[in-house]
Design an enzyme around this catalytic site. Sequence first.
Site, PDB file in Angstrom:
ATOM      1  CB  SER A   1     -35.802 -16.374  26.211  1.00 16.61           C
ATOM      2  OG  SER A   1     -36.748 -15.774  27.044  1.00 16.61           O
ATOM      3  CB  CYS A   2     -33.908 -21.150  23.750  1.00 16.45           C
ATOM      4  SG  CYS A   2     -35.097 -22.487  23.858  1.00 16.45           S
ATOM      5  N   GLY A   3     -36.333 -20.221  21.618  1.00 16.28           N
ATOM      6  CA  GLY A   3     -36.884 -20.483  20.292  1.00 16.28           C
ATOM      7  C   GLY A   3     -36.602 -21.898  19.845  1.00 16.28           C
TER       8      GLY A   3
END
Length: 286
Positions: free
Chosen positions: A114-116
């Site tokens: 979920s950090c990209g």
Amino acid sequence: MGRVTERRKVLRIRDGRVSTRPDTLVAEEPLEIRLNGKPLAITMRTPGDDFALAAGFLVSEGVLGAADDLQNIVYCAGATQDGSNTYNVVDVRTAPGVVLPDITLERNVYTTSSCGLCGKASLDAVRTTARFPIADTPPLRLTPELLSSLPDRLREAQRVFDRTGGLHAAALFDEEGNLVDIREDVGRHNAVDKLVGRALQSGDLPLSRSVLMVSGRASFELAQKAVMAGIPVLAAVSAPSSLAVDLAAETGLTLIGFLRGASMNVYAGEDRVDLRTEAAVPQPQG
């Protein structure tokens, strides 16, 4: 498969009294997803709906967009040294002629955490791979009253949560607020993948007349999955991230956070929220 929950002995302390008892816990196991025989990603999930999870994950990665893109999904035997099947490795086979995008394990590790990669790179990746532009015609018009009812409907349908207290949930509702499908998982992104994967398998993509309701917060990853499935509205009981708001504003996704009771924040796509039924606030006279 009977592996959604497990029992463990727990030491219980209540008001100074000590006792031991069995407790029901949500199961968590790794799932390796292979694409045409090659390892692609590993996610920690609650066992169950594994094929749907893998299919939904590949929708979010731009690999699959229709049921015809999928040839089959199988559990891989011989995943351990003794040759036994752990049911923790699945292989997704695409149909002949399906062109695969340039995806790598490194990118997927970033995505599932979920950090990209970074703000601009993440937004660009969704822009270039999205198959279903969010174009609900005619556009959805959802009243605040309808939206306010969704968290309770989500909670009422969480069967495993009642036994464990340790699961996230994601649900699809139609434009009239009727529950279409709900999935639970230790990871909220997995719950969404299971929903999207089931929709792909049944030929229901894009989900252009649906509302996605999630427990917890709305991360960039969840907004990405909504956009890739053609879902026009994402609602969450907690806060969105800044990158999720940026993605929603760019793609036309309606993003609602802090949906609790009669209160909510609309961060993007406010045109789908029908405020005409709201009572006018009296103005002071004189």
